[in-house]
Write a protein that holds these residues in place. Sequence first.
Motif, PDB file in Angstrom:
ATOM      1  N   MET A 266       6.562 -60.680 -14.360  1.00  0.00           N
ATOM      2  CA  MET A 266       6.175 -61.763 -15.267  1.00  0.00           C
ATOM      3  C   MET A 266       6.289 -61.335 -16.726  1.00  0.00           C
ATOM      4  O   MET A 266       6.849 -62.046 -17.565  1.00  0.00           O
ATOM      5  CB  MET A 266       4.749 -62.199 -14.944  1.00  0.00           C
ATOM      6  CG  MET A 266       4.266 -63.425 -15.702  1.00  0.00           C
ATOM      7  SD  MET A 266       2.660 -63.960 -15.055  1.00  0.00           S
ATOM      8  CE  MET A 266       2.228 -65.214 -16.277  1.00  0.00           C
TER       9      MET A 266
ATOM     10  N   PHE B  30       7.858 -72.897 -20.123  1.00  0.00           N
ATOM     11  CA  PHE B  30       7.691 -73.126 -18.683  1.00  0.00           C
ATOM     12  C   PHE B  30       6.647 -74.220 -18.489  1.00  0.00           C
ATOM     13  O   PHE B  30       5.995 -74.666 -19.449  1.00  0.00           O
ATOM     14  CB  PHE B  30       7.241 -71.832 -17.976  1.00  0.00           C
ATOM     15  CG  PHE B  30       6.105 -71.133 -18.660  1.00  0.00           C
ATOM     16  CD1 PHE B  30       4.785 -71.460 -18.376  1.00  0.00           C
ATOM     17  CD2 PHE B  30       6.356 -70.155 -19.625  1.00  0.00           C
ATOM     18  CE1 PHE B  30       3.732 -70.828 -19.022  1.00  0.00           C
ATOM     19  CE2 PHE B  30       5.301 -69.518 -20.281  1.00  0.00           C
ATOM     20  CZ  PHE B  30       3.988 -69.853 -19.985  1.00  0.00           C
TER      21      PHE B  30
ATOM     22  N   THR C  78       2.925 -73.221 -13.020  1.00  0.00           N
ATOM     23  CA  THR C  78       2.629 -71.799 -13.160  1.00  0.00           C
ATOM     24  C   THR C  78       1.139 -71.534 -13.054  1.00  0.00           C
ATOM     25  O   THR C  78       0.703 -70.541 -12.452  1.00  0.00           O
ATOM     26  CB  THR C  78       3.165 -71.278 -14.509  1.00  0.00           C
ATOM     27  OG1 THR C  78       4.537 -71.666 -14.661  1.00  0.00           O
ATOM     28  CG2 THR C  78       3.070 -69.767 -14.579  1.00  0.00           C
TER      29      THR C  78
ATOM     30  N   GLN D   5      11.049 -70.573 -15.941  1.00  0.00           N
ATOM     31  CA  GLN D   5      10.251 -71.134 -14.853  1.00  0.00           C
ATOM     32  C   GLN D   5      10.687 -70.582 -13.501  1.00  0.00           C
ATOM     33  O   GLN D   5       9.863 -70.266 -12.643  1.00  0.00           O
ATOM     34  CB  GLN D   5      10.357 -72.659 -14.848  1.00  0.00           C
ATOM     35  CG  GLN D   5       9.486 -73.332 -13.799  1.00  0.00           C
ATOM     36  CD  GLN D   5       8.005 -73.099 -14.065  1.00  0.00           C
ATOM     37  OE1 GLN D   5       7.500 -73.417 -15.133  1.00  0.00           O
ATOM     38  NE2 GLN D   5       7.304 -72.540 -13.077  1.00  0.00           N
TER      39      GLN D   5
ATOM     40  N   LEU E 197       9.239 -67.137 -13.186  1.00  0.00           N
ATOM     41  CA  LEU E 197       7.814 -67.152 -12.859  1.00  0.00           C
ATOM     42  C   LEU E 197       7.587 -67.626 -11.426  1.00  0.00           C
ATOM     43  O   LEU E 197       6.647 -67.166 -10.761  1.00  0.00           O
ATOM     44  CB  LEU E 197       7.070 -68.048 -13.846  1.00  0.00           C
ATOM     45  CG  LEU E 197       7.127 -67.597 -15.314  1.00  0.00           C
ATOM     46  CD1 LEU E 197       6.321 -68.544 -16.190  1.00  0.00           C
ATOM     47  CD2 LEU E 197       6.618 -66.175 -15.468  1.00  0.00           C
ATOM     48  N   ASN E 198       8.430 -68.543 -10.939  1.00  0.00           N
ATOM     49  CA  ASN E 198       8.348 -68.940  -9.537  1.00  0.00           C
ATOM     50  C   ASN E 198       8.559 -67.736  -8.621  1.00  0.00           C
ATOM     51  O   ASN E 198       7.863 -67.562  -7.614  1.00  0.00           O
ATOM     52  CB  ASN E 198       9.398 -70.005  -9.214  1.00  0.00           C
ATOM     53  CG  ASN E 198       9.109 -71.346  -9.857  1.00  0.00           C
ATOM     54  OD1 ASN E 198       8.004 -71.578 -10.359  1.00  0.00           O
ATOM     55  ND2 ASN E 198      10.088 -72.218  -9.855  1.00  0.00           N
TER      56      ASN E 198
ATOM     57  N   VAL F 180      -0.548 -68.607 -19.521  1.00  0.00           N
ATOM     58  CA  VAL F 180      -0.004 -69.781 -18.839  1.00  0.00           C
ATOM     59  C   VAL F 180      -0.421 -71.090 -19.506  1.00  0.00           C
ATOM     60  O   VAL F 180       0.378 -72.036 -19.592  1.00  0.00           O
ATOM     61  CB  VAL F 180      -0.449 -69.769 -17.356  1.00  0.00           C
ATOM     62  CG1 VAL F 180      -0.187 -71.114 -16.703  1.00  0.00           C
ATOM     63  CG2 VAL F 180       0.279 -68.655 -16.618  1.00  0.00           C
TER      64      VAL F 180
END
Length: 366
Positions: A114, A130, A135, A284, A287-288, A339
Amino acid sequence: MIARCRPTVLHWTVVVPVLSVVVLALTWKRSLPVAVVVVVALFLATAVLAAVHHAEVVAHRVGEPFGSLVLAVSVTVIEVALILTLTADGGPKSAGLARDTVFAAVMITCNGIMGLCLLVGALRRRVAVFHPEGTGAALGSVATLATLSLVLPTFTTSARGPQFSTPQLAFAALASLVLYGLFVATQTFRHRDYFLPVTSAGHVVTDDEHSVPPTTRAALFSLALLAVALIAVVGLAKVEAPTIEHGVAVAGLPSSFVGVVIALLVLLPETIAAVRAAARDRVQTSLNLALGSAMASIGLTIPAVAVASFWMPGPLVLGLGATHMVLLAITVAVGTLTVVPGRATPLQGGLHLALLAAYIVLAISP
């Protein structure tokens, strides 16, 4: 994700899984000289890369956020298999291997992957953008499962030491599966738009303009090779297990560092994929991958080791020590602050990487 749509028979991603299975058959249950151990390690590393490549091909075919889910689950299958194979005959020192590996995976994904992806995305686009809704849901799921599975065992009193009693372990396993299933349903169906990549200009990306999606035939071919590569990885890791444990002991490191080695091994290819996505302004997706892997690591590993504990020798130690609980708490706190805005600067990436560095230092010198 950039993937070859029609791999040739002689392509390395086709040859490596097959050769790795052959090497596995030749080395299984044998005492190996140093030169052969090195060769096996090379095949192990390339088999992991091949497995992730084929997972990416399948992922590219099904699209986001399904693609990140395929890759995260594939990597977690490798992790679970390594934990079970090493725990099966690892002796008393392996009692906390599942805990050490899962916590290492959480630290590496939530701080290492991350942080690195936020840093790369922010340096390229000034800020990394994002969806805070998706998230934040992923981070909240990771925090909840980590607390239920890794923190509570330290404070329960039904069993001696930092471990669950049988009813408590059954609850933790069931809760992990249910929450992971709920997260997957949220990610892929109910609120799929929260997990789609968004550019720095605020536009949602619904497809990948960098490459043509593979055909169904190519995706099925990669799915078969993915299964072969996973079998090779699990088997070769079992062959390498004595060398890993001996190397950790010779270096004077704590036995818990074996869990860090396993997590680093299985997450390195995914780290490459996540950073590559961040460099393409797909933070994004990165982060997924990171939080999805952390979620899968807990949600699938804990139920697997809970079932395996019924026939495996020795106790199953899951509770974290005070130092690791502090690291987990500050990771969740910093992650939440990262986040919430939906935008991150290089500072946020640096903060997460600093937490990962602290974890590794304390893993080497508790």
